[in-house]
Motif scaffolding. Sequence first.
Motif, PDB file in Angstrom:
ATOM      1  N   VAL A  46      10.962   1.292   7.970  1.00 37.07           N
ATOM      2  CA  VAL A  46      11.978   0.262   7.754  1.00 37.07           C
ATOM      3  C   VAL A  46      12.129   0.041   6.256  1.00 37.07           C
ATOM      4  N   ILE A  47      13.357   0.082   5.777  1.00 38.63           N
ATOM      5  CA  ILE A  47      13.664  -0.237   4.377  1.00 38.63           C
ATOM      6  C   ILE A  47      14.460  -1.538   4.368  1.00 38.63           C
ATOM      7  N   THR A  48      13.985  -2.520   3.648  1.00 34.16           N
ATOM      8  CA  THR A  48      14.658  -3.817   3.591  1.00 34.16           C
ATOM      9  C   THR A  48      15.333  -4.068   2.256  1.00 34.16           C
ATOM     10  N   SER A  49      15.076  -3.210   1.266  1.00 33.89           N
ATOM     11  CA  SER A  49      15.693  -3.400  -0.044  1.00 33.89           C
ATOM     12  C   SER A  49      15.522  -2.133  -0.868  1.00 33.89           C
ATOM     13  N   PHE A  50      16.559  -1.798  -1.646  1.00 38.23           N
ATOM     14  CA  PHE A  50      16.456  -0.692  -2.594  1.00 38.23           C
ATOM     15  C   PHE A  50      16.241  -1.188  -4.019  1.00 38.23           C
ATOM     16  N   PRO A  52      14.595  -4.810  -5.457  1.00 37.12           N
ATOM     17  CA  PRO A  52      13.465  -3.883  -5.594  1.00 37.12           C
ATOM     18  C   PRO A  52      13.260  -3.065  -4.316  1.00 37.12           C
ATOM     19  N   LEU A  53      12.615  -1.928  -4.465  1.00 41.62           N
ATOM     20  CA  LEU A  53      12.418  -1.022  -3.334  1.00 41.62           C
ATOM     21  C   LEU A  53      11.304  -1.539  -2.428  1.00 41.62           C
ATOM     22  N   ARG A  54      11.632  -1.736  -1.149  1.00 40.75           N
ATOM     23  CA  ARG A  54      10.645  -2.205  -0.165  1.00 40.75           C
ATOM     24  C   ARG A  54      10.698  -1.265   1.037  1.00 40.75           C
ATOM     25  N   ILE A  55       9.581  -0.583   1.275  1.00 41.92           N
ATOM     26  CA  ILE A  55       9.468   0.380   2.357  1.00 41.92           C
ATOM     27  C   ILE A  55       8.299  -0.031   3.255  1.00 41.92           C
ATOM     28  N   TYR A  56       8.525  -0.013   4.568  1.00 45.00           N
ATOM     29  CA  TYR A  56       7.469  -0.365   5.518  1.00 45.00           C
ATOM     30  C   TYR A  56       7.321   0.760   6.538  1.00 45.00           C
ATOM     31  N   LEU A  57       6.103   1.214   6.735  1.00 42.80           N
ATOM     32  CA  LEU A  57       5.778   2.204   7.758  1.00 42.80           C
ATOM     33  C   LEU A  57       5.125   1.492   8.923  1.00 42.80           C
ATOM     34  N   ILE A 138       2.201   8.862   3.639  1.00 41.34           N
ATOM     35  CA  ILE A 138       2.886   7.736   2.984  1.00 41.34           C
ATOM     36  C   ILE A 138       3.500   8.187   1.662  1.00 41.34           C
ATOM     37  N   ASP A 139       2.798   9.053   0.937  1.00 41.58           N
ATOM     38  CA  ASP A 139       3.317   9.577  -0.327  1.00 41.58           C
ATOM     39  C   ASP A 139       4.605  10.375  -0.101  1.00 41.58           C
ATOM     40  N   VAL A 140       4.628  11.183   0.956  1.00 44.44           N
ATOM     41  CA  VAL A 140       5.827  11.962   1.289  1.00 44.44           C
ATOM     42  C   VAL A 140       6.991  11.023   1.604  1.00 44.44           C
ATOM     43  N   ILE A 141       6.720   9.965   2.370  1.00 48.68           N
ATOM     44  CA  ILE A 141       7.770   9.014   2.742  1.00 48.68           C
ATOM     45  C   ILE A 141       8.332   8.323   1.505  1.00 48.68           C
ATOM     46  N   CYS A 142       7.448   7.859   0.628  1.00 47.42           N
ATOM     47  CA  CYS A 142       7.901   7.159  -0.577  1.00 47.42           C
ATOM     48  C   CYS A 142       8.739   8.069  -1.474  1.00 47.42           C
ATOM     49  N   LYS A 143       8.303   9.313  -1.649  1.00 47.59           N
ATOM     50  CA  LYS A 143       9.041  10.237  -2.512  1.00 47.59           C
ATOM     51  C   LYS A 143      10.406  10.580  -1.915  1.00 47.59           C
ATOM     52  N   SER A 144      10.478  10.679  -0.602  1.00 42.79           N
ATOM     53  CA  SER A 144      11.768  10.982   0.025  1.00 42.79           C
ATOM     54  C   SER A 144      12.759   9.846  -0.189  1.00 42.79           C
ATOM     55  N   VAL A 145      12.278   8.608  -0.134  1.00 47.04           N
ATOM     56  CA  VAL A 145      13.158   7.457  -0.358  1.00 47.04           C
ATOM     57  C   VAL A 145      13.545   7.360  -1.833  1.00 47.04           C
ATOM     58  N   LEU A 146      12.595   7.634  -2.722  1.00 43.10           N
ATOM     59  CA  LEU A 146      12.890   7.599  -4.161  1.00 43.10           C
ATOM     60  C   LEU A 146      13.974   8.620  -4.518  1.00 43.10           C
ATOM     61  N   SER A 147      14.018   9.737  -3.799  1.00 38.86           N
ATOM     62  CA  SER A 147      14.997  10.779  -4.105  1.00 38.86           C
ATOM     63  C   SER A 147      16.427  10.335  -3.806  1.00 38.86           C
ATOM     64  N   ILE A 148      16.598   9.341  -2.934  1.00 41.31           N
ATOM     65  CA  ILE A 148      17.944   8.863  -2.590  1.00 41.31           C
ATOM     66  C   ILE A 148      18.196   7.443  -3.084  1.00 41.31           C
ATOM     67  N   GLN A 149      17.227   6.861  -3.770  1.00 42.37           N
ATOM     68  CA  GLN A 149      17.356   5.452  -4.158  1.00 42.37           C
ATOM     69  C   GLN A 149      18.598   5.201  -5.012  1.00 42.37           C
ATOM     70  N   ASN A 164      19.869  -7.212   0.520  1.00 40.94           N
ATOM     71  CA  ASN A 164      20.163  -8.061   1.667  1.00 40.94           C
ATOM     72  C   ASN A 164      20.612  -7.202   2.846  1.00 40.94           C
ATOM     73  N   PHE A 165      19.720  -6.320   3.285  1.00 37.09           N
ATOM     74  CA  PHE A 165      20.020  -5.464   4.427  1.00 37.09           C
ATOM     75  C   PHE A 165      18.703  -4.919   4.957  1.00 37.09           C
ATOM     76  N   HIS A 166      18.755  -4.277   6.098  1.00 38.43           N
ATOM     77  CA  HIS A 166      17.579  -3.560   6.594  1.00 38.43           C
ATOM     78  C   HIS A 166      18.063  -2.378   7.427  1.00 38.43           C
ATOM     79  N   GLU A 167      17.272  -1.314   7.434  1.00 36.99           N
ATOM     80  CA  GLU A 167      17.629  -0.131   8.189  1.00 36.99           C
ATOM     81  C   GLU A 167      16.360   0.562   8.669  1.00 36.99           C
ATOM     82  N   ILE A 168      16.421   1.065   9.919  1.00 36.14           N
ATOM     83  CA  ILE A 168      15.292   1.758  10.541  1.00 36.14           C
ATOM     84  C   ILE A 168      15.545   3.261  10.474  1.00 36.14           C
TER      85      ILE A 168
END
Length: 255
Positions: A46-50, A52-57, A138-149, A164-168
């Motif tokens: 779940v990403i709730t913000s880009f 600041p970047l907030r990622i939840y596994l 977790i490192d792979v997940i974070c880097k994948s999100v950083l690549s599209i941030q 002000n959004f969230h996406e699964i």
Amino acid sequence: MAHHLKQVQKDNKNYTAISPMRVVCKYISNPFLICEHKFDLRLMVVITSFDPLRIYLHSQGIARFAALKYTDSTKTKMKLDPITQQYVKEPLDVNVHLTNVAVNETCRHFKKPEPLNIVNEALENDNGDVKKIWSNIIDVICKSVLSIQEGMMHNRDVNGSNSNFHEIFGYDVLIDSFHRPWLMEINRRPNLNGSGIDLWQNVNTKVYADTFNLVGIMPSPQSQRKAYVPPSDDDRYLQHLNRGNRHLLQSEKQS
């Protein structure tokens, strides 16, 4: 699925004019196996913000298995073509190499998904460092999100707020025989109905509930009321009799 890039180009030559773009993925020929079956992990992020970047596994996920025991794709068997009388490579069996539920559920050897603790136990039995493996995932997940941030932030700047959004997202991760995680696919619209599989439905229900709690969505007072249950045939019959009795009473009073 193909053995060489030349085969991909040959198979797709008729579509070049329509869509010249191609996505080519390297096949991991040494997957970590459980009971001789290939598997991958479906993880919910779940990403709730880009900004600041907030990622939840999410702590729960599923392991999806290929229906048939794994055989190395680099050791493809040859068979005699009855028409050309030449030996050709046998096509790869999707029930051996693919783990998608939609692909394998029609196979009579279909294996239902298992919880993540089954994978952790298998890794421990193979002398794997489970904490390190999950740290690498977790490192792979974070880097994948950083690549599209940056791109996502631009889109959100145009269409709305970055915070002000969230996406699964549904992440598909493969673990190889050296316990290294490989990102296979990111699903922006993952299957959240569970395909009729109890374990998957339970995981998705918890993902929904935890996501709503995470972003502060509370149930409305109306949703806490007793759910409407359509009357049964017997109930309708009793209601009909009661209506008839009321008419009788009214006619008696009038008389």
